[in-house]
Every structure is written in C-alpha cells, then in structure tokens.
Design a protein around this motif. Structure first.
Motif, mmCIF file in Angstrom:
data_model
loop_
_atom_site.group_PDB
_atom_site.id
_atom_site.type_symbol
_atom_site.label_atom_id
_atom_site.label_comp_id
_atom_site.label_asym_id
_atom_site.label_seq_id
_atom_site.Cartn_x
_atom_site.Cartn_y
_atom_site.Cartn_z
ATOM 1 N N SER A 72 81.106 -49.387 -27.281
ATOM 2 C CA SER A 72 79.763 -49.609 -27.833
ATOM 3 C C SER A 72 79.718 -50.889 -28.653
ATOM 4 C CB SER A 72 79.342 -48.425 -28.714
ATOM 5 O OG SER A 72 79.145 -47.281 -27.942
ATOM 6 N N VAL A 73 80.713 -51.104 -29.511
ATOM 7 C CA VAL A 73 80.777 -52.337 -30.301
ATOM 8 C C VAL A 73 80.873 -53.532 -29.365
ATOM 9 C CG1 VAL A 73 82.212 -53.672 -31.905
ATOM 10 C CG2 VAL A 73 81.701 -51.278 -32.397
ATOM 11 N N CYS A 74 81.687 -53.419 -28.323
ATOM 12 C CA CYS A 74 81.836 -54.485 -27.342
ATOM 13 C C CYS A 74 80.483 -54.813 -26.708
ATOM 14 C CB CYS A 74 82.851 -54.069 -26.273
ATOM 15 S SG CYS A 74 83.069 -55.270 -24.932
ATOM 16 N N ARG A 75 79.764 -53.805 -26.246
ATOM 17 C CA ARG A 75 78.463 -54.034 -25.610
ATOM 18 C C ARG A 75 77.481 -54.708 -26.567
ATOM 19 N NH1 ARG A 75 79.503 -48.632 -23.903
ATOM 20 N NH2 ARG A 75 80.347 -48.676 -21.789
ATOM 21 N N CYS A 76 77.483 -54.251 -27.808
ATOM 22 C CA CYS A 76 76.577 -54.840 -28.804
ATOM 23 C C CYS A 76 76.941 -56.301 -29.054
ATOM 24 C CB CYS A 76 76.649 -54.056 -30.112
ATOM 25 S SG CYS A 76 76.031 -52.364 -29.984
ATOM 26 N N LEU A 77 78.229 -56.586 -29.192
ATOM 27 C CA LEU A 77 78.650 -57.972 -29.422
ATOM 28 C C LEU A 77 78.364 -58.845 -28.211
ATOM 29 C CD1 LEU A 77 81.961 -57.388 -31.395
ATOM 30 C CD2 LEU A 77 79.826 -58.368 -32.268
ATOM 31 N N MET A 78 78.542 -58.296 -27.008
ATOM 32 C CA MET A 78 78.218 -59.068 -25.806
ATOM 33 C C MET A 78 76.716 -59.371 -25.758
ATOM 34 S SD MET A 78 80.997 -59.749 -24.342
ATOM 35 C CE MET A 78 82.052 -59.502 -25.761
ATOM 36 N N GLY A 79 75.900 -58.426 -26.219
ATOM 37 C CA GLY A 79 74.461 -58.665 -26.304
ATOM 38 C C GLY A 79 74.139 -59.773 -27.298
ATOM 39 N N LEU A 80 74.830 -59.786 -28.430
ATOM 40 C CA LEU A 80 74.625 -60.855 -29.408
ATOM 41 C C LEU A 80 75.066 -62.199 -28.850
ATOM 42 C CD1 LEU A 80 75.744 -59.114 -32.723
ATOM 43 C CD2 LEU A 80 73.431 -59.828 -32.089
#
Length: 133
Positions: A83-91
């Motif tokens: 989840s953190v990975c997906r959020c950071l990739m979105g950023l």
C-alpha cells in the motif's frame, strides 16, 4: 500493567465477552486495514521543500526523515508495504519532475522501505521486510 478484577456471575461473564469482542475487532481492523494514501501523502509533505527545490538534503533526525521513518513504521506487513509502495508510486507519477527527489528520500534518511522507489517498480511484487540500514 493493567489489572482487571472480574467478579463471578453475570457481570463477570459480560465483561469477558465485551473484552473478547473488542480484542477481535481490534485484531480484525489491524489485519484488514491497508494504508490510506492520505497518510502517506501527509508524511511525505514534511519533505515538500526538498521535493520541490532539491535542497536542503534531508538528514536523519530532521522532520522530513522522521516522516520517512514513519513510512517505514507503517509498512509493517507485506500488505501495508504494498500500500505504501502504491501511494508513493502515485506521488511519483503526480510529481514527475520531482520523482528523483522522492525516490532518494529513504537513502538520505538511512532507511530501506523494502522496495525500490522507481517508476518501474511493481508494487504487487513487493515483499520482505522494511528495515533500518
């Protein structure tokens, strides 16, 4: 240490049932909840000056690095790390000109999130443990 005195009889049984239900609900919430991207964004916002201008470099103990350590702390399971990975990739996708700055944050702060911050990272393949380097 918290001590509970449970009396015998109906009141004691009710207290035990309530405690059991609360424990199950607490466990279910912690195991089922994925990290919300607003939490990740709020943490990363502590690094906004570096992300926007490329300076000053974050150092361990700075508010920015404390926030990155916070990301490391909430990435405490494979699902949360993904989840953190997906959020950071979105950023990174949103702030594309500043993607390199976002990707360098863990290194500046001396931690590993357990995955590479790279636009080509497949967050579904993230596993392993986040750690301090």
């Amino acid at each position: 240490m918290v001590r509970m005195v449970i009396s015998h009889g109906m009141g004691g049984q009710k207290a035990v049932k309530v405690m059991g239900i609360l424990m199950v609900l607490s466990w279910a919430q912690s195991t089922m909840a994925a990290i919300d991207c607003s939490t990740v964004t709020a943490l990363v916002s502590a690094c906004s000056t570096f992300i926007t201008y490329g300076a000053p470099d974050p150092i361990p103990g700075s508010p920015c690095c404390d926030a990155v350590v916070g990301l490391n702390s909430i990435a405490d399971s494979i699902d949360n790390r993904r989840s953190v990975c997906r959020c950071l990739m979105g950023l990174i996708a949103t702030y594309n000109p500043n993607a390199t700055a976002i990707a360098t944050l863990p290194g500046f702060c001396g931690i590993s999130l357990g995955f590479n911050l790279d636009p080509n990272t497949d967050c579904n393949l993230v596993d392993g443990a986040a750690s301090n380097e």
